[in-house]
Design a protein around this motif. Structure first.
Motif, mmCIF file in Angstrom:
data_model
loop_
_atom_site.group_PDB
_atom_site.id
_atom_site.type_symbol
_atom_site.label_atom_id
_atom_site.label_comp_id
_atom_site.label_asym_id
_atom_site.label_seq_id
_atom_site.Cartn_x
_atom_site.Cartn_y
_atom_site.Cartn_z
ATOM 1 N N ASP A 101 -8.322 -22.566 26.459
ATOM 2 C CA ASP A 101 -8.153 -23.541 25.387
ATOM 3 C C ASP A 101 -7.084 -24.559 25.764
ATOM 4 O O ASP A 101 -5.927 -24.437 25.379
ATOM 5 C CB ASP A 101 -7.774 -22.809 24.092
ATOM 6 N N SER A 127 -13.535 -26.232 27.704
ATOM 7 C CA SER A 127 -14.094 -27.329 26.924
ATOM 8 C C SER A 127 -14.152 -28.586 27.780
ATOM 9 O O SER A 127 -13.397 -28.744 28.748
ATOM 10 C CB SER A 127 -13.257 -27.579 25.667
ATOM 11 N N GLU A 128 -15.061 -29.487 27.433
ATOM 12 C CA GLU A 128 -15.240 -30.706 28.215
ATOM 13 C C GLU A 128 -14.014 -31.593 28.150
ATOM 14 O O GLU A 128 -13.696 -32.305 29.097
ATOM 15 C CB GLU A 128 -16.476 -31.463 27.724
ATOM 16 N N SER A 131 -9.172 -30.245 29.362
ATOM 17 C CA SER A 131 -9.061 -29.193 30.374
ATOM 18 C C SER A 131 -8.793 -29.818 31.734
ATOM 19 O O SER A 131 -9.184 -30.957 31.996
ATOM 20 C CB SER A 131 -10.356 -28.372 30.446
ATOM 21 N N LYS A 153 -18.851 -25.368 31.113
ATOM 22 C CA LYS A 153 -18.243 -26.380 30.261
ATOM 23 C C LYS A 153 -19.005 -26.433 28.951
ATOM 24 O O LYS A 153 -20.238 -26.461 28.941
ATOM 25 C CB LYS A 153 -18.304 -27.756 30.942
ATOM 26 N N VAL A 154 -18.264 -26.463 27.838
ATOM 27 C CA VAL A 154 -18.892 -26.553 26.518
ATOM 28 C C VAL A 154 -18.283 -27.733 25.764
ATOM 29 O O VAL A 154 -17.170 -28.176 26.065
ATOM 30 C CB VAL A 154 -18.687 -25.252 25.714
ATOM 31 N N ASN A 155 -19.018 -28.238 24.788
ATOM 32 C CA ASN A 155 -18.517 -29.364 24.002
ATOM 33 C C ASN A 155 -17.266 -28.988 23.227
ATOM 34 O O ASN A 155 -16.281 -29.721 23.207
ATOM 35 C CB ASN A 155 -19.596 -29.864 23.041
ATOM 36 N N HIS A 156 -17.327 -27.830 22.571
ATOM 37 C CA HIS A 156 -16.197 -27.368 21.760
ATOM 38 C C HIS A 156 -16.012 -25.871 21.998
ATOM 39 O O HIS A 156 -16.986 -25.109 21.935
ATOM 40 C CB HIS A 156 -16.435 -27.644 20.273
ATOM 41 N N LEU A 157 -14.784 -25.459 22.231
ATOM 42 C CA LEU A 157 -14.526 -24.058 22.543
ATOM 43 C C LEU A 157 -14.896 -23.144 21.375
ATOM 44 O O LEU A 157 -15.362 -22.024 21.581
ATOM 45 C CB LEU A 157 -13.055 -23.869 22.924
ATOM 46 N N ASP A 159 -17.343 -23.411 19.391
ATOM 47 C CA ASP A 159 -18.782 -23.140 19.436
ATOM 48 C C ASP A 159 -19.077 -21.993 20.399
ATOM 49 O O ASP A 159 -19.935 -21.142 20.127
ATOM 50 C CB ASP A 159 -19.545 -24.390 19.870
ATOM 51 N N THR A 206 -8.416 -22.538 16.376
ATOM 52 C CA THR A 206 -9.181 -21.645 17.246
ATOM 53 C C THR A 206 -8.755 -20.197 17.019
ATOM 54 O O THR A 206 -9.590 -19.286 16.970
ATOM 55 C CB THR A 206 -8.978 -22.023 18.726
#
Length: 244
Positions: A101, A127-128, A131, A153-157, A159, A206
């Motif tokens: 995060d 996350s995109e 980071s 890689k994800v749009n939002h951690l 999610d 988070t």
């Protein structure tokens, strides 16, 4: 930095994004403007590519070529799809996942990936935005582990956390407000460990989504650990429980 690790010029970088090349970061000229320049900024934002706005001297340190106000640094590794990894993972083997995060220091990032690979982590998820990029420093400090462990890689951690929970994977993280230590926490389950940034730890919003939080015992006068050291302590406690 090798020329093969970079793309310079507005149109080539835009085409790289449209062709889904793995770009770690784009450096934009701070005073840049124009139709194509703004189009590239929008495309980078939409694709979730990390950006930084810098003076012209920084761009000319990266390349002496005609950069047109933008230089993109390519990732030396390809990113994996988290959902595909989860679909192919046998949860009865108690896999471990590591979610970062906001870890922005490339030295810490590489060290964390190295420890993750050594402790059998199934995949590292970032996350995109916010980071560290995967660059030559990360490759070196990871001792090449970046090539041996999937990185997603994800749009939002958050999610990714909700997705892990939907699969029955326990999500955990360290918090100084937790009322019990990591040594009182069962980590011998399908596990997703969340690590926070170097300066603020896990984002409070988070932290609220996690299934469990715990403390790392702090016996000295300094109240915090380097994030890569803390990550190593937590991952090896999970290994100890699994081998015990």
């Amino acid at each position: 930095m090798d020329k093969d690790d970079m793309i310079y010029g507005l149109r080539p970088i835009l085409e790289a994004i449209e062709n889904q090349r793995d770009i770690s970061k784009i450096y934009f000229l701070k005073e840049g403007n124009g139709v194509l320049f703004n189009q590239l900024k929008f495309a980078a934002k939409k694709a979730g590519v990390g950006t930084s706005f810098v003076p012209e001297e920084k761009l000319y340190k990266l390349t002496k070529e005609n950069h047109q106000g933008a230089v993109a640094v390519l990732s030396p590794v390809g990113y994996s799809n988290l959902e595909e990894i989860l679909e192919s993972t046998d949860l009865t083997t108690n896999p471990m996942f590591l979610l970062l995060d906001g870890v922005t220091d490339v030295g810490n990032y590489g060290a964390i990936i190295r420890t993750a690979e050594c402790t059998g982590v199934t995949a590292v998820i970032v996350s995109e935005k916010g980071s560290a990029p995967i660059n030559a420093v990360v490759v070196k400090t990871s001792a090449g582990a970046v090539f041996n462990i999937p990185i997603c890689k994800v749009n939002h951690l958050k999610d990714a956390i909700f997705l892990m929970q939907a699969y029955g994977i326990q999500t955990v993280g360290a918090s100084e407000k937790a009322d019990h230590s990591i040594y009182q926490t069962d980590l011998n389950t399908p596990l997703a460990l969340v690590m926070g940034s170097e300066d603020r730890g896990i984002n409070p919003s988070t932290l609220k989504t996690l299934d469990k939080t715990f403390q790392l015992p702090m016996l000295g006068k300094i109240a915090s650990l380097n994030v890569s050291v803390a990550c190593g302590a937590m991952l090896y406690e999970a290994v100890r429980q699994r081998q015990g």
